[in-house]
Design an enzyme around this catalytic site. Structure first.
Site, PDB file in Angstrom:
ATOM      1  N   ARG A 237       0.865  -1.171   0.000  1.00 53.22           N
ATOM      2  CA  ARG A 237       0.000   0.000   0.000  1.00 53.22           C
ATOM      3  C   ARG A 237       0.904   1.223   0.000  1.00 53.22           C
ATOM      4  NH1 ARG A 237      -3.492  -2.859  -1.384  1.00 53.22           N
ATOM      5  NH2 ARG A 237      -5.599  -3.139  -0.524  1.00 53.22           N
ATOM      6  N   GLU A 266      -4.164   7.822  -4.708  1.00 55.99           N
ATOM      7  CA  GLU A 266      -4.471   7.158  -5.977  1.00 55.99           C
ATOM      8  C   GLU A 266      -5.833   7.615  -6.480  1.00 55.99           C
ATOM      9  OE1 GLU A 266      -4.091   2.935  -5.472  1.00 55.99           O
ATOM     10  OE2 GLU A 266      -2.009   3.071  -4.793  1.00 55.99           O
ATOM     11  N   HIS A 285      -1.577   0.745 -10.084  1.00 60.04           N
ATOM     12  CA  HIS A 285      -2.162  -0.228  -9.146  1.00 60.04           C
ATOM     13  C   HIS A 285      -2.799  -1.393  -9.909  1.00 60.04           C
ATOM     14  CE1 HIS A 285      -3.818  -0.576  -4.788  1.00 60.04           C
ATOM     15  NE2 HIS A 285      -3.546  -1.767  -5.305  1.00 60.04           N
TER      16      HIS A 285
END
Length: 326
Positions: A237, A266, A285
């Site tokens: 993360r 993000e 991601h």
């Protein structure tokens, strides 16, 4: 009474159909705002939630007084107040296992792309700058035979370590809350304290879950312990890393390069310097983003919510609420 499920992430149509055979389903698959009035109205009558990517807060739970179970289409559960869910008797489920190998592929992709400067040199060719044989200024680093340091040795960390040890003859070090004797035997892996691992590994790869203990686990002090030749990879993360400290370490040459699939914010803000740095490979991601794996995750989430709302044990429970499903 037919129980109601609110879906707040897009699911394949056939999986939605599976749910509608046994439940009333309110589909908000493209929801962007949890304050949406229609969503809130559905939430008031929901017995189950299926989704991911949105923070579930105690305030939101207050708006769902009948809620019995949440099925997250993810392995990470940092968006959920797990202790609060347990206290309220709400079952939380996730989707481990089905994304392990795909995410490990992404992790090793970042190791390879950063070491061999693949993105940077592909851009070099695309711009038409390849006019002669390459010299040392464009050389990358070997992967085979190097030392891979894993921060976190859960399912995904172990899968990346296997790729390194068995596929590339890498020496494996790991830092983990508990020892992993089976992996030590299988991969000749050696457990290290974090500081020792940072100073010894050629590649440092982070796979720990985000928690109060791991937030900003890697910052300026930790980057200072790495060597100028170290390549840093994060597929955990974004908030596990102090991003400002990472940027500074890359700018001043404290570490050689970074491969990143996750970020503090993000989508990555357009003013972030990271995607513009030659020694950074930045991905949006994509850890589990393949057709096959996202399908498997959605199927697992559907199976979990069906079992939980039927009073059975889900396939992947995160917590053990005493009154779940009551």
């Amino acid at each position: 009474m037919t129980k109601r499920i609110v879906v707040y992430r897009r699911l394949p149509e056939d999986l939605l159909t599976q749910l509608t055979r046994d439940f009333h389903v309110d589909d908000f698959g493209h929801l962007e705002d949890l304050d949406d009035p229609a969503f809130r109205a559905a939430l008031a009558e929901a017995h189950g939630l299926v989704g991911a990517g949105q923070p579930i807060t105690p305030t939101l739970l207050d708006a769902a007084p009948q809620l019995e179970a949440i099925s997250s289409v993810s392995v990470g559960v940092d968006a959920y107040p797990v202790e609060e869910l347990t206290r309220r008797g709400i079952q939380l489920c996730n989707t481990p296992d089905v994304l392990t190998e795909t995410t490990a592929d992404t992790g090793f992709l970042l190791i390879m792309a950063t070491a061999r400067r693949a993105v940077e040199l592909a851009d070099f060719v695309r711009r038409g700058d390849w006019q002669a044989s390459l010299g040392e200024t464009h050389f990358g680093s070997d992967i085979h035979g190097k030392t891979l340091g894993m921060i976190g040795m859960g399912r995904i960390g172990a899968a990346i370590a296997r790729r390194g040890a068995l596929g590339f003859g890498m020496r494996i070090l790991y830092s983990n809350a508990s020892p992993k004797p089976a992996l030590e035997e299988e991969l000749s892996a050696q457990r290290r304290e974090l500081d020792a691992l940072l100073g010894e590994a050629d590649f440092v790869c982070v796979t720990v879950p985000l928690s109060a203990e791991t937030e900003r686990l890697i910052g300026a002090r930790e980057f200072a312990l790495m060597r100028p030749s170290t390549i840093f990879v994060n597929i955990a993360r974004g908030k596990v890393v102090d991003e400002a400290a990472l940027i500074e370490a890359l700018k001043v040459g404290q570490i050689r390069a970074a491969g990143l699939d996750v970020f503090e914010r993000e989508p990555l803000p357009t003013d972030s310097p990271l995607p513009h740095m030659a020694n950074v490979v930045a991905l949006p991601h994509i850890g589990s983003a393949t057709h096959e794996t996202r399908r498997a995750m959605s199927q697992r989430a559907v199976d979990n919510i069906r079992l939980a709302l039927s009073g059975e044990r889900p396939l992947s429970p995160v917590n053990e609420p005493a009154t779940a499903g009551a």
